[in-house]
Design a protein around this motif. Structure first.
Motif, PDB file in Angstrom:
ATOM      1  N   LEU A  32      -1.582 -10.826   4.390  1.00 39.57           N
ATOM      2  CA  LEU A  32      -1.002 -10.405   5.665  1.00 39.57           C
ATOM      3  C   LEU A  32      -1.060  -8.893   5.898  1.00 39.57           C
ATOM      4  O   LEU A  32      -0.062  -8.266   6.240  1.00 39.57           O
ATOM      5  CB  LEU A  32       0.453 -10.890   5.748  1.00 39.57           C
ATOM      6  N   TYR A  33      -2.235  -8.298   5.698  1.00 40.86           N
ATOM      7  CA  TYR A  33      -2.424  -6.891   6.017  1.00 40.86           C
ATOM      8  C   TYR A  33      -3.833  -6.723   6.568  1.00 40.86           C
ATOM      9  O   TYR A  33      -4.646  -7.645   6.502  1.00 40.86           O
ATOM     10  CB  TYR A  33      -2.145  -5.959   4.829  1.00 40.86           C
ATOM     11  N   ASP A  34      -4.105  -5.551   7.150  1.00 37.47           N
ATOM     12  CA  ASP A  34      -5.366  -5.350   7.874  1.00 37.47           C
ATOM     13  C   ASP A  34      -6.606  -5.399   6.997  1.00 37.47           C
ATOM     14  O   ASP A  34      -7.626  -5.937   7.390  1.00 37.47           O
ATOM     15  CB  ASP A  34      -5.340  -4.022   8.617  1.00 37.47           C
ATOM     16  N   MET A  50     -11.690  -1.315   9.305  1.00 39.97           N
ATOM     17  CA  MET A  50     -12.869  -0.708   8.744  1.00 39.97           C
ATOM     18  C   MET A  50     -13.612  -1.760   7.936  1.00 39.97           C
ATOM     19  O   MET A  50     -13.137  -2.211   6.911  1.00 39.97           O
ATOM     20  CB  MET A  50     -12.459   0.456   7.843  1.00 39.97           C
ATOM     21  N   CYS A  51     -14.737  -2.179   8.416  1.00 36.76           N
ATOM     22  CA  CYS A  51     -15.603  -3.076   7.660  1.00 36.76           C
ATOM     23  C   CYS A  51     -16.710  -2.231   7.052  1.00 36.76           C
ATOM     24  O   CYS A  51     -17.555  -1.696   7.769  1.00 36.76           O
ATOM     25  CB  CYS A  51     -16.189  -4.154   8.551  1.00 36.76           C
ATOM     26  N   THR A  52     -16.700  -2.094   5.758  1.00 38.59           N
ATOM     27  CA  THR A  52     -17.673  -1.224   5.104  1.00 38.59           C
ATOM     28  C   THR A  52     -18.972  -1.953   4.781  1.00 38.59           C
ATOM     29  O   THR A  52     -20.004  -1.318   4.652  1.00 38.59           O
ATOM     30  CB  THR A  52     -17.100  -0.670   3.796  1.00 38.59           C
ATOM     31  N   PRO A  56      -5.106  -2.502  -1.003  1.00 37.47           N
ATOM     32  CA  PRO A  56      -5.910  -1.484  -1.681  1.00 37.47           C
ATOM     33  C   PRO A  56      -5.145  -0.661  -2.722  1.00 37.47           C
ATOM     34  O   PRO A  56      -5.685  -0.342  -3.782  1.00 37.47           O
ATOM     35  CB  PRO A  56      -6.428  -0.616  -0.535  1.00 37.47           C
ATOM     36  N   LYS A  57      -3.893  -0.320  -2.460  1.00 34.33           N
ATOM     37  CA  LYS A  57      -3.110   0.430  -3.448  1.00 34.33           C
ATOM     38  C   LYS A  57      -2.869  -0.405  -4.699  1.00 34.33           C
ATOM     39  O   LYS A  57      -2.911   0.102  -5.811  1.00 34.33           O
ATOM     40  CB  LYS A  57      -1.781   0.888  -2.852  1.00 34.33           C
ATOM     41  N   SER A  58      -2.643  -1.685  -4.518  1.00 35.89           N
ATOM     42  CA  SER A  58      -2.479  -2.576  -5.666  1.00 35.89           C
ATOM     43  C   SER A  58      -3.773  -2.703  -6.454  1.00 35.89           C
ATOM     44  O   SER A  58      -3.759  -2.781  -7.679  1.00 35.89           O
ATOM     45  CB  SER A  58      -2.024  -3.970  -5.204  1.00 35.89           C
ATOM     46  N   HIS A  90     -11.554  -7.416   5.845  1.00 39.70           N
ATOM     47  CA  HIS A  90     -10.371  -8.074   6.384  1.00 39.70           C
ATOM     48  C   HIS A  90     -10.057  -9.280   5.502  1.00 39.70           C
ATOM     49  O   HIS A  90     -10.967 -10.042   5.167  1.00 39.70           O
ATOM     50  CB  HIS A  90     -10.609  -8.540   7.817  1.00 39.70           C
ATOM     51  N   PRO A  91      -8.800  -9.470   5.125  1.00 42.82           N
ATOM     52  CA  PRO A  91      -8.474 -10.622   4.282  1.00 42.82           C
ATOM     53  C   PRO A  91      -8.514 -11.924   5.080  1.00 42.82           C
ATOM     54  O   PRO A  91      -8.372 -11.924   6.304  1.00 42.82           O
ATOM     55  CB  PRO A  91      -7.053 -10.309   3.807  1.00 42.82           C
TER      56      PRO A  91
END
Length: 88
Positions: free
Chosen positions: A38-40, A1-3, A64-66, A33-34
């Protein structure tokens, strides 16, 4: 998801980059995207001083949770000292 949602915040602070400490005048916050993590998707924050050029930048990529946990921790810490939180 690119916002493509990007928020810029003017800052009064300091950041430590590759060339040492510099005045951090702005933060850019976006979900994308980073580049390195190492995540989406990551919540990305760039602390910059646009007056000094691209090398005066500190980039952070957070899960995102962090990012939410960090935002809560910042708000909790600052709200414990309301007499300081209102100063700019």
């Amino acid at each position: 998801m690119c916002t493509y949602l990007t928020n810029k915040v003017e800052l009064i602070g300091s950041a430590k980059g590759a060339e040492g400490w510099f005045a951090a005048k702005e933060a850019t916050v976006y979900l994308d995207h980073p580049v390195h993590a190492l995540y989406d998707h990551s919540l990305n924050i760039d602390f910059i001083n646009p007056d000094l050029g691209a090398s005066f930048r500190v980039a952070v990529e957070l899960d995102p949770k962090s990012a939410v946990a960090l935002a809560h921790a910042i708000l909790e810490t600052v709200s414990a000292f309301p007499e300081l939180a209102g100063k700019a």
